[in-house]
Design a protein around this motif. Structure first.
Motif, PDB file in Angstrom:
ATOM      1  N   GLN A 124     -19.505  36.175  37.956  1.00 41.08           N
ATOM      2  CA  GLN A 124     -18.803  34.904  38.692  1.00 41.08           C
ATOM      3  C   GLN A 124     -17.284  34.239  38.474  1.00 41.08           C
ATOM      4  N   PHE A 125     -18.042  33.805  37.753  1.00 46.06           N
ATOM      5  CA  PHE A 125     -17.443  32.650  37.207  1.00 46.06           C
ATOM      6  C   PHE A 125     -15.904  33.375  36.328  1.00 46.06           C
ATOM      7  N   TYR A 126     -16.008  34.405  35.140  1.00 47.47           N
ATOM      8  CA  TYR A 126     -15.359  34.995  34.991  1.00 47.47           C
ATOM      9  C   TYR A 126     -14.370  35.941  35.421  1.00 47.47           C
ATOM     10  N   LYS A 127     -14.457  36.264  36.684  1.00 45.68           N
ATOM     11  CA  LYS A 127     -14.080  36.706  37.630  1.00 45.68           C
ATOM     12  C   LYS A 127     -12.450  35.466  38.193  1.00 45.68           C
ATOM     13  N   LEU A 128     -13.656  34.881  38.663  1.00 47.08           N
ATOM     14  CA  LEU A 128     -12.296  33.315  38.792  1.00 47.08           C
ATOM     15  C   LEU A 128     -11.678  32.992  37.807  1.00 47.08           C
ATOM     16  N   GLN A 129     -11.533  32.678  36.911  1.00 50.06           N
ATOM     17  CA  GLN A 129     -10.814  32.336  35.175  1.00 50.06           C
ATOM     18  C   GLN A 129     -10.393  33.007  35.208  1.00 50.06           C
ATOM     19  N   ARG A 130     -10.807  34.824  34.543  1.00 44.09           N
ATOM     20  CA  ARG A 130      -9.716  36.102  35.265  1.00 44.09           C
ATOM     21  C   ARG A 130      -8.385  35.694  36.063  1.00 44.09           C
ATOM     22  N   VAL A 131      -8.688  35.730  37.468  1.00 47.88           N
ATOM     23  CA  VAL A 131      -7.877  34.339  38.241  1.00 47.88           C
ATOM     24  C   VAL A 131      -6.797  33.253  38.038  1.00 47.88           C
ATOM     25  N   VAL A 132      -7.693  32.670  37.267  1.00 46.63           N
ATOM     26  CA  VAL A 132      -6.868  32.056  36.713  1.00 46.63           C
ATOM     27  C   VAL A 132      -6.005  31.609  35.694  1.00 46.63           C
ATOM     28  N   TRP A 133      -6.414  32.799  34.367  1.00 42.31           N
ATOM     29  CA  TRP A 133      -5.081  33.641  33.025  1.00 42.31           C
ATOM     30  C   TRP A 133      -4.046  34.329  33.445  1.00 42.31           C
ATOM     31  N   GLU A 134      -4.227  35.154  34.876  1.00 43.83           N
ATOM     32  CA  GLU A 134      -3.683  35.756  35.000  1.00 43.83           C
ATOM     33  C   GLU A 134      -2.383  35.352  35.767  1.00 43.83           C
ATOM     34  N   LYS A 135      -2.966  34.571  36.505  1.00 41.76           N
ATOM     35  CA  LYS A 135      -1.800  33.069  37.275  1.00 41.76           C
ATOM     36  C   LYS A 135      -0.740  32.459  35.568  1.00 41.76           C
ATOM     37  N   LEU A 136      -1.636  31.968  34.451  1.00 39.86           N
ATOM     38  CA  LEU A 136      -0.841  31.300  33.609  1.00 39.86           C
ATOM     39  C   LEU A 136       0.309  32.124  33.161  1.00 39.86           C
ATOM     40  N   ALA A 137      -0.540  33.561  32.489  1.00 38.85           N
ATOM     41  CA  ALA A 137       0.023  34.461  32.338  1.00 38.85           C
ATOM     42  C   ALA A 137       1.902  34.711  32.706  1.00 38.85           C
ATOM     43  N   GLY A 138       1.211  35.255  34.312  1.00 32.30           N
ATOM     44  CA  GLY A 138       2.320  35.066  35.451  1.00 32.30           C
ATOM     45  C   GLY A 138       3.814  34.026  35.282  1.00 32.30           C
ATOM     46  N   ASP A 139       3.837  32.945  34.535  1.00 36.24           N
ATOM     47  CA  ASP A 139       4.140  31.989  34.543  1.00 36.24           C
ATOM     48  C   ASP A 139       4.896  31.773  33.661  1.00 36.24           C
ATOM     49  N   ASN A 140       6.356  31.323  33.645  1.00 39.89           N
ATOM     50  CA  ASN A 140       7.033  31.004  32.402  1.00 39.89           C
ATOM     51  C   ASN A 140       6.687  30.036  32.021  1.00 39.89           C
ATOM     52  N   GLN A 141       5.846  28.942  32.193  1.00 44.25           N
ATOM     53  CA  GLN A 141       6.079  27.500  32.023  1.00 44.25           C
ATOM     54  C   GLN A 141       4.482  27.782  31.078  1.00 44.25           C
ATOM     55  N   PHE A 142       4.010  28.502  31.136  1.00 46.20           N
ATOM     56  CA  PHE A 142       2.143  28.278  31.065  1.00 46.20           C
ATOM     57  C   PHE A 142       1.859  29.427  30.038  1.00 46.20           C
ATOM     58  N   LYS A 143       2.825  30.937  30.035  1.00 40.81           N
ATOM     59  CA  LYS A 143       2.532  32.044  29.261  1.00 40.81           C
ATOM     60  C   LYS A 143       2.383  31.100  28.094  1.00 40.81           C
ATOM     61  N   ASN A 144       2.747  30.393  27.492  1.00 40.83           N
ATOM     62  CA  ASN A 144       2.843  30.996  25.689  1.00 40.83           C
ATOM     63  C   ASN A 144       1.826  29.658  24.649  1.00 40.83           C
ATOM     64  N   ILE A 145       1.331  29.407  26.154  1.00 39.46           N
ATOM     65  CA  ILE A 145      -0.023  27.727  25.407  1.00 39.46           C
ATOM     66  C   ILE A 145      -1.377  28.332  25.649  1.00 39.46           C
ATOM     67  N   GLU A 146      -1.685  28.438  24.322  1.00 30.72           N
ATOM     68  CA  GLU A 146      -3.370  29.182  24.071  1.00 30.72           C
ATOM     69  C   GLU A 146      -4.383  28.600  24.881  1.00 30.72           C
ATOM     70  N   VAL A 147      -5.157  29.312  25.406  1.00 36.68           N
ATOM     71  CA  VAL A 147      -6.151  28.903  26.373  1.00 36.68           C
ATOM     72  C   VAL A 147      -7.427  29.336  25.547  1.00 36.68           C
ATOM     73  N   PRO A 148      -8.589  27.865  25.490  1.00 38.16           N
ATOM     74  CA  PRO A 148      -9.773  28.400  24.976  1.00 38.16           C
ATOM     75  C   PRO A 148     -10.851  29.714  25.748  1.00 38.16           C
ATOM     76  N   VAL A 149     -11.066  30.404  24.715  1.00 34.75           N
ATOM     77  CA  VAL A 149     -12.065  31.927  25.252  1.00 34.75           C
ATOM     78  C   VAL A 149     -13.751  30.953  25.213  1.00 34.75           C
ATOM     79  N   ASN A 150     -14.314  31.032  25.813  1.00 35.96           N
ATOM     80  CA  ASN A 150     -16.014  30.864  25.495  1.00 35.96           C
ATOM     81  C   ASN A 150     -16.824  31.876  26.136  1.00 35.96           C
ATOM     82  N   TRP A 151     -17.130  32.735  24.984  1.00 37.26           N
ATOM     83  CA  TRP A 151     -18.217  33.867  25.028  1.00 37.26           C
ATOM     84  C   TRP A 151     -19.697  32.872  25.751  1.00 37.26           C
ATOM     85  N   PRO A 152     -20.499  34.434  26.959  1.00 37.25           N
ATOM     86  CA  PRO A 152     -21.491  34.019  27.742  1.00 37.25           C
ATOM     87  C   PRO A 152     -22.290  33.949  26.135  1.00 37.25           C
ATOM     88  N   ARG A 153     -23.157  32.949  26.602  1.00 38.59           N
ATOM     89  CA  ARG A 153     -24.620  33.349  25.864  1.00 38.59           C
ATOM     90  C   ARG A 153     -25.959  32.966  25.626  1.00 38.59           C
TER      91      ARG A 153
END
Length: 241
Positions: A124-153
């Motif tokens: 559920q967390f990654y479903k919400l996180q995916r929505v956030v990252w897709e929004k950032l990817a579609g925003d010219n202001q943030f699409k080139n900003i690298e973001v951290p990705v943490n895999w579940p352990r």
């Protein structure tokens, strides 16, 4: 009906009395004849000795036969006692193996249920996180900003501590247990290099899709472990559907 291995007492005593009679009576007769001159003393002695020996031999024969029958009966009882002891020992070992199987199945079941709930939360967390990252990817202001990705352990201490004992569950269940716990524990290191939002969104989708399959498999294996505890039916080997 018990097996008759002993001669009746009256028959033994009769044989003994008859032997004694055979031993004594001919002596009396032969002595009388010897005294009357009808038979020499030497012949009378030899003849009475032969008859007396025959009576003793008959008595000895019955005695040895009774001894052999008693030994056979004792051997049969000993074999029966050993068989009963072996049966009891096997029953005790079977009960011990069954207890060990149920205990291990219960422990793994508990750990798997906890993992399943955690996987649902992570998904559920990654479903919400995916929505956030897709929004950032579609925003010219943030699409080139690298973001951290943490895999579940996920930690699986019970499974890891009992890998060598999985065989008590049976080959089919042990294989399914090893498969699902292996999939949970093969995720890479939790911290990865930062990536662009577009890549992060793709990775999040992979986590969500991967957890779909794992959760289904967890539910299936949980039912198998529950069946080993006498609860519900075993759905059989996981086919990956």
């Amino acid at each position: 009906m018990p097996e008759k291995t002993w001669l009746k007492p009256w028959l033994c005593f009769s044989a003994l009395g008859f032997g004694i009679l055979l031993s004594i009576r001919p002596i009396i007769v032969l002595v009388e004849r010897a005294m009357s001159g009808g038979l020499s003393p030497a012949a009378a002695t030899i003849f009475s000795a032969v008859i007396g020996f025959s009576g003793v031999a008959l008595t000895t024969y019955f005695g040895f036969r009774n001894l052999i029958h008693s030994q056979e009966l004792q051997a049969k009882r000993d074999r029966s006692a050993r068989l009963d002891q072996y049966t009891l020992q096997e029953k005790a070992r079977a009960e011990e193996r069954e207890h060990e199987k149920r205990t291990l199945a219960a422990a793994l079941f508990g750990e798997l249920v906890a993992l399943e709930k955690r996987c649902l939360n992570v998904q559920q967390f990654y479903k919400l996180q995916r929505v956030v990252w897709e929004k950032l990817a579609g925003d010219n202001q943030f699409k080139n900003i690298e973001v951290p990705v943490n895999w579940p352990r996920y930690k699986t201490p019970i499974f890891e501590a009992n890998i060598a004992r999985l065989g008590v569950l049976g080959s089919s269940v042990a294989g399914d247990v090893a498969s699902i716990f292996g999939k949970v524990s093969v995720y890479p290191e939790s911290e990865l290099p930062k990536v662009l939002p577009e890549i992060a969104a793709i990775m999040a989708k992979g986590v969500v899709d991967g957890h779909d399959g794992m959760i289904k498999e967890m539910l299936h294996v949980s039912k198998r472990l529950s069946a080993l505890q006498g609860i519900g039916q075993d759905p059989g080997h996981w086919q990956g559907n």
